[in-house]
Write an enzyme that holds these catalytic residues in place. Structure first.
Site, short mmCIF file in Angstrom:
data_model
loop_
_atom_site.label_atom_id
_atom_site.label_comp_id
_atom_site.label_asym_id
_atom_site.label_seq_id
_atom_site.Cartn_x
_atom_site.Cartn_y
_atom_site.Cartn_z
N GLY A 104 9.28 89.61 80.93
CA GLY A 104 8.21 89.21 80.03
C GLY A 104 8.11 90.01 78.75
O GLY A 104 7.29 89.70 77.88
N ALA A 105 8.94 91.04 78.58
CA ALA A 105 8.85 91.87 77.38
C ALA A 105 9.13 91.06 76.12
O ALA A 105 8.41 91.18 75.12
CB ALA A 105 9.80 93.05 77.48
N GLY A 106 10.15 90.22 76.15
CA GLY A 106 10.48 89.41 74.99
C GLY A 106 9.38 88.42 74.65
O GLY A 106 9.04 88.23 73.47
N ASP A 107 8.81 87.79 75.67
CA ASP A 107 7.72 86.84 75.42
C ASP A 107 6.51 87.55 74.83
O ASP A 107 5.85 87.03 73.92
CB ASP A 107 7.33 86.12 76.71
#
Length: 183
Positions: free
Chosen positions: A117-120
């Site tokens: 979820g880091a990119g999102d």
């Protein structure tokens, strides 16, 4: 979703929408073949260090890849995206503007639990700031803070940092609050 929706993007842009795409999850071969279509179709293109290397004629070295991306952005001019972002994991992110200028922001030093979820979180944080007219360097710093916070939790646990919390994390003094008051 990009391969199936790329034709609809032109219609959205014609209606005045800013369009964005994130390369995470795209089949590598599709992105390689359709890179020119992607750069022609979107206002904001978000890559990560792995997908940057998948673009045609991009060198494997990150610094050289960013320089080549800057040249590609300059060459495309008004026919290319307004902005390309490249997430660099624990190193932070880089932004390349249409005129080829490169800005960078560091990730926050955090204890990484899970990178899911880091990119999102990064993209959501960036869009929230940038679409509300936050200057690019500040939006990039805030996005890095949002991505950094996400990795402190296991899985894609819901995390909704406020603009004021992100401003505090990036050292608030370099962040314009009038634009962020709209977030």
């Amino acid at each position: 979703q990009v391969p199936g929706q790329i034709a609809a993007v032109a219609k959205a842009r014609a209606k005045g929408f800013k369009t964005s795409m994130q390369a995470t999850g795209l089949p590598p071969e599709w992105l390689r073949i359709h890179a020119d279509d992607v750069f022609r179709s979107f206002d904001l293109v978000v890559l990560h260090r792995e997908t940057l290397g998948q673009l045609p004629s991009m060198p494997g070295d990150m610094r050289a890849g960013l320089a080549e991306l800057a040249a590609k952005m300059r060459a495309a001019g008004a026919h290319g995206p307004e902005l390309a972002l490249v997430t660099l994991g624990a190193e932070g992110a880089a932004a390349v503007t249409r005129d080829g200028a490169i800005s960078e922001a560091r990730a926050l030093p955090v204890d990484v639990v899970d990178t899911t979820g880091a990119g999102d979180s990064f993209v959501g944080g960036f869009l929230a700031a940038w679409l509300n007219h936050c200057p690019l360097p500040q939006a990039l710093h805030l996005a890095c803070a949002a991505g950094s916070l996400q990795v402190t939790r296991f899985g894609a646990q819901e995390l909704r940092p406020s603009a004021s919390e992100l401003i505090r994390l990036v050292g608030g003094s370099n962040v314009s609050t009038p634009a962020l008051n709209r977030i």
